[in-house]
Every structure is written in structure tokens, then in C-alpha cells.
Design an enzyme around this catalytic site. Structure first.
Site, PDB file in Angstrom:
ATOM      1  N   SER A   1      -0.088   2.026 -21.697  1.00 25.32           N
ATOM      2  CA  SER A   1       0.800   1.563 -20.617  1.00 25.32           C
ATOM      3  C   SER A   1       2.236   1.542 -21.119  1.00 25.32           C
ATOM      4  CB  SER A   1       0.417   0.142 -20.208  1.00 25.32           C
ATOM      5  OG  SER A   1       1.397  -0.393 -19.329  1.00 25.32           O
TER       6      SER A   1
ATOM      7  N   TYR B   1      -1.523  -8.449 -22.948  1.00 24.43           N
ATOM      8  CA  TYR B   1      -2.015  -7.154 -22.438  1.00 24.43           C
ATOM      9  C   TYR B   1      -1.152  -6.031 -23.028  1.00 24.43           C
ATOM     10  CZ  TYR B   1      -2.023  -3.297 -19.010  1.00 24.43           C
ATOM     11  OH  TYR B   1      -2.054  -2.069 -18.406  1.00 24.43           O
TER      12      TYR B   1
HETATM   13  P1  NAP Z   1      -7.711  -0.068 -10.854  1.00 23.36           P
HETATM   14  O1  NAP Z   1      -7.190   0.822  -9.778  1.00 23.36           O
HETATM   15  O2  NAP Z   1      -7.775  -1.530 -10.600  1.00 23.36           O
HETATM   16  O3  NAP Z   1      -9.167   0.475 -11.237  1.00 23.36           O
HETATM   17  C1  NAP Z   1      -9.907  -0.145 -12.208  1.00 23.36           C
HETATM   18  C2  NAP Z   1     -11.238   0.594 -12.374  1.00 23.36           C
HETATM   19  O4  NAP Z   1     -11.844   0.089 -13.532  1.00 23.36           O
HETATM   20  C3  NAP Z   1     -12.215   0.369 -11.250  1.00 23.36           C
HETATM   21  O5  NAP Z   1     -12.952   1.569 -11.064  1.00 23.36           O
HETATM   22  C4  NAP Z   1     -13.119  -0.748 -11.779  1.00 23.36           C
HETATM   23  O6  NAP Z   1     -14.372  -0.674 -11.112  1.00 23.36           O
HETATM   24  C5  NAP Z   1     -13.153  -0.379 -13.262  1.00 23.36           C
HETATM   25  N1  NAP Z   1     -13.342  -1.449 -14.240  1.00 23.36           N
HETATM   26  C6  NAP Z   1     -12.667  -2.620 -14.345  1.00 23.36           C
HETATM   27  N2  NAP Z   1     -13.086  -3.307 -15.422  1.00 23.36           N
HETATM   28  C7  NAP Z   1     -14.020  -2.540 -16.030  1.00 23.36           C
HETATM   29  C8  NAP Z   1     -14.815  -2.691 -17.206  1.00 23.36           C
HETATM   30  N3  NAP Z   1     -14.748  -3.789 -17.970  1.00 23.36           N
HETATM   31  N4  NAP Z   1     -15.678  -1.708 -17.535  1.00 23.36           N
HETATM   32  C9  NAP Z   1     -15.768  -0.598 -16.777  1.00 23.36           C
HETATM   33  N5  NAP Z   1     -15.062  -0.397 -15.665  1.00 23.36           N
HETATM   34  C10 NAP Z   1     -14.182  -1.357 -15.300  1.00 23.36           C
HETATM   35  O7  NAP Z   1      -6.892   0.094 -12.226  1.00 23.36           O
HETATM   36  P2  NAP Z   1      -5.800   1.184 -12.665  1.00 23.36           P
HETATM   37  O8  NAP Z   1      -4.475   0.709 -12.254  1.00 23.36           O
HETATM   38  O9  NAP Z   1      -6.249   2.535 -12.264  1.00 23.36           O
HETATM   39  O10 NAP Z   1      -5.847   1.031 -14.258  1.00 23.36           O
HETATM   40  C11 NAP Z   1      -6.511   1.967 -15.082  1.00 23.36           C
HETATM   41  C12 NAP Z   1      -5.873   1.987 -16.442  1.00 23.36           C
HETATM   42  O11 NAP Z   1      -4.479   2.303 -16.311  1.00 23.36           O
HETATM   43  C13 NAP Z   1      -5.931   0.681 -17.230  1.00 23.36           C
HETATM   44  O12 NAP Z   1      -6.154   0.971 -18.585  1.00 23.36           O
HETATM   45  C14 NAP Z   1      -4.530   0.103 -17.069  1.00 23.36           C
HETATM   46  O13 NAP Z   1      -4.184  -0.733 -18.148  1.00 23.36           O
HETATM   47  C15 NAP Z   1      -3.726   1.386 -17.081  1.00 23.36           C
HETATM   48  N6  NAP Z   1      -2.394   1.243 -16.496  1.00 23.36           N
HETATM   49  C16 NAP Z   1      -2.239   0.964 -15.182  1.00 23.36           C
HETATM   50  C17 NAP Z   1      -0.960   0.844 -14.661  1.00 23.36           C
HETATM   51  C18 NAP Z   1      -0.703   0.526 -13.210  1.00 23.36           C
HETATM   52  O14 NAP Z   1       0.462   0.213 -12.874  1.00 23.36           O
HETATM   53  N7  NAP Z   1      -1.691   0.616 -12.325  1.00 23.36           N
HETATM   54  C19 NAP Z   1       0.155   1.012 -15.483  1.00 23.36           C
HETATM   55  C20 NAP Z   1      -0.045   1.299 -16.819  1.00 23.36           C
HETATM   56  C21 NAP Z   1      -1.326   1.415 -17.314  1.00 23.36           C
HETATM   57  P3  NAP Z   1     -15.454  -1.909 -11.087  1.00 23.36           P
HETATM   58  O15 NAP Z   1     -14.754  -3.050 -10.431  1.00 23.36           O
HETATM   59  O16 NAP Z   1     -16.619  -1.358 -10.322  1.00 23.36           O
HETATM   60  O17 NAP Z   1     -15.774  -2.165 -12.525  1.00 23.36           O
END
Ligand code: NAP
Length: 253
Positions: free
Chosen positions: A145, A158
Site C-alpha cells: 500500500s 497497518y
Molecule cells: P476489499 O474490496 O474489501 O476486498 C477484500 C477481499 O478480501 C474480499 O474478497 C474478502 O472476502 C477477502 N478477505 C478479507 N479478509 C480475508 C482473509 N483473512 N482471508 C482471505 N480473504 C479475505 O479490499 P481491497 O481494497 O480490494 O484490498 C485488497 C488489498 O489491497 C489489501 O491488501 C489492501 O491492504 C490493499 N490496498 C487497498 C487499498 C484501497 O484503497 N482499497 C489501498 C492500498 C492497498 P471475504 O469477506 O469473503 O473474506
């Protein structure tokens, strides 16, 4: 003409935490470029819906329940992938938790443990299971991130776990060379569920947009395009690197 190339025909990609958001977008992009994709998350219903969605786009997909901090789930993810497809070419380690908005010095030990376990340790353990099956020319991608560069106050621990992924990328790239390349993506803010506590607030969203040079938040497709590049042979001479995909937001340690 297809919008995307077919860089992953005959290849098999595992993306963790991939039933929505960035993980789903990466799985979809790799699938549209010809990969067989193995998607997973904690909830069966989410897995079923995501698999159906991918298959409706002509993508070969296998869906499994895998809570990344569960050792049996991780082993099952690898075993079932090998049983079904016989190989692994790409692993995208995408799962993360952000259970606290406390300052680090006020964060409970159980929360510190959870952050380390899901955001860092589970990626290492998944790779330990997967490593014997990885093909020559394979590729691993960690999803870090922009918060890893300068952890913001409301997500400081985090952010520190995401900083750890930069080091992990260097260390594992050295261990897995020359057969497997290991890289990292540092996304800027993307309005997914994960970030909704920030991006759904109009003023905070505007402030975040203004921090970027491109004056917008990221999109899932921006991250998917970067992941597809790093996983593909187009990035054959790139390993141990972090690609910042954050619209020009400052990114120095
Ligand atoms: P998201 O849209 O909330 O999706 C999260 C996904 O992860 C869902 O499919 C959820 O499904 C699954 N999940 C959550 N906890 C889990 C676990 N312990 N084991 C397996 N699956 C799990 O999240 P996102 O924004 O795409 O984030 C994905 C990655 O991008 C993360 O590493 C986050 O730190 C990184 N990131 C995000 C952002 C942002 O602004 N969105 C920015 C920088 C980095 P279930 O509920 O069915 O488990």
C-alpha cells in the site's frame, strides 16, 4: 479485437482475497488474458458469486474458501490448484486486515498479532506451501500500500505491516531467483469496501484526490493492469521491486 492481450494462456494464477475489490479485479484481468484463475476468500457465498461472475465472462475459474491465516485452508488452496491444473505460474498475495485506527502505542497485543499474521506472515506461509510447485518463469506479487511509505495516523500499524512487505519482496526475490520473480504493488487509495471508511467521506475523498498528481483515486483496473504487467513476461527482467500505482502521490520511505 480483444481489449487485452493473451499473455497468460496455458498459465495458472492464484489470487488470495479475490472475491471482490482489487483481488477480484486482478483475477479477472489475468483470466481475460487467458489464465486459469483460482480465487478465494473467507465466505463460500462470496466465492460462489465471484466464480459465477468470472465464468460468465468466459474465464476458467476455480473457487475455494481460504482464510489466509488458516493453515489447512492455505494447504487446500495449493493442493486443489495442483489437482485441478497441475501447475502454478502466478501467485498474488492480496489479503490484508486493518482492524484498528488506534495509535500504535495504544494498540492491543492481540490486534498487533492479527495485523502481522494476516498482512505479512500468511503471505510467507502460503509461499512456503506453494514454492515446490512453482514453474520456472513464475511470478509472485505482494499487494502492499502507499500507506507503507509514510503510515498515516489512522492506519499506522497497518502501514507498518505494508512497509514490511517492501523488505519481504527484496528478501524473497533473492531466495526465489532465478526461477521465480517476486515483486510488489503499492496501490494508492481505491474506493473498495476496505477503504470505504475513508473514501466514502466526501471531504476526505477530495483531500486524497488532491494528494495525487492525477487528481483522482485509483481504480481496481489500474491495479489489475499493474499486476498483469508484473506477472507477465513483459516484466521478465524485473524482480525485487515495488511498483507504486498511486497517481503520483509521494512515495518515499
Ligand atoms: P476489499 O474490496 O474489501 O476486498 C477484500 C477481499 O478480501 C474480499 O474478497 C474478502 O472476502 C477477502 N478477505 C478479507 N479478509 C480475508 C482473509 N483473512 N482471508 C482471505 N480473504 C479475505 O479490499 P481491497 O481494497 O480490494 O484490498 C485488497 C488489498 O489491497 C489489501 O491488501 C489492501 O491492504 C490493499 N490496498 C487497498 C487499498 C484501497 O484503497 N482499497 C489501498 C492500498 C492497498 P471475504 O469477506 O469473503 O473474506
Amino acid at each position: 479485437m480483444d481489449k487485452f492481450g493473451k499473455r497468460f494462456e496455458g498459465k495458472v494464477a492464484i489470487v488470495t482475497a479475490s472475491t471482490q475489490g482489487i483481488g477480484f479485479g486482478i483475477a479477472e484481468r489475468l483470466g481475460l488474458e487467458g489464465a486459469s484463475v483460482v480465487i478465494s476468500s473467507r465466505k463460500q457465498k462470496n466465492v460462489d458469486e465471484a466464480v459465477e461472475n468470472l465464468r460468465s465472462k468466459g474465464i476458467e475459474a476455480l473457487g475455494l474458501v481460504c482464510h489466509v491465516s488458516n493453515a489447512l485452508h492455505r494447504k487446500n488452496l495449493i493442493d486443489k490448484t495442483i489437482q485441478r491444473y497441475g501447475r502454478i505460474d502466478v501467485i498474488v498475495s492480496n489479503a490484508a486486515a486493518n482492524p484498528s485506527v488506534e495509535p500504535i502505542l495504544n494498540t492491543k497485543e492481540s490486534v498487533l498479532d492479527k495485523l502481522w499474521e494476516i498482512n505479512v506472515k500468511a503471505s510467507i506461509l502460503l509461499l512456503q506451501d506453494a514454492a515446490p510447485h512453482l514453474q520456472k518463469g513464475s511470478s509472485v506479487i505482494f499487494i502492499s500500500s502507499i500507506a507503507g511509505f509514510n503510515p498515516p495516523p489512522a492506519m499506522s500499524m497497518y502501514g507498518v505491516t505494508k512497509t514490511a512487505l517492501f523488505g519481504l519482496t527484496k528478501a524473497i526475490a533473492a531466495e526465489m531467483a532465478p526461477n521465480t520473480r517476486v515483486n510488489c504493488i503499492a496501490p494508492g487509495f481505491v474506493p473498495t469496501n476496505f477503504a470505504s471508511f475513508i473514501t466514502s467521506n466526501k471531504e476526505m475523498r477530495k483531500a486524497l484526490e488532491e494528494k495525487t498528481l492525477l487528481n483522482r483515486l485509483g481504480e481496481v483496473g489500474d491495479m489489475a493492469a499493474a499486476a498483469a504487467f508484473l506477472a507477465s513476461d513483459d516484466a521478465a527482467y524485473i524482480t525485487g521491486e515495488t511498483l507504486v500505482v498511486a497517481g503520483g502521490q509521494p512515495s518515499r520511505l
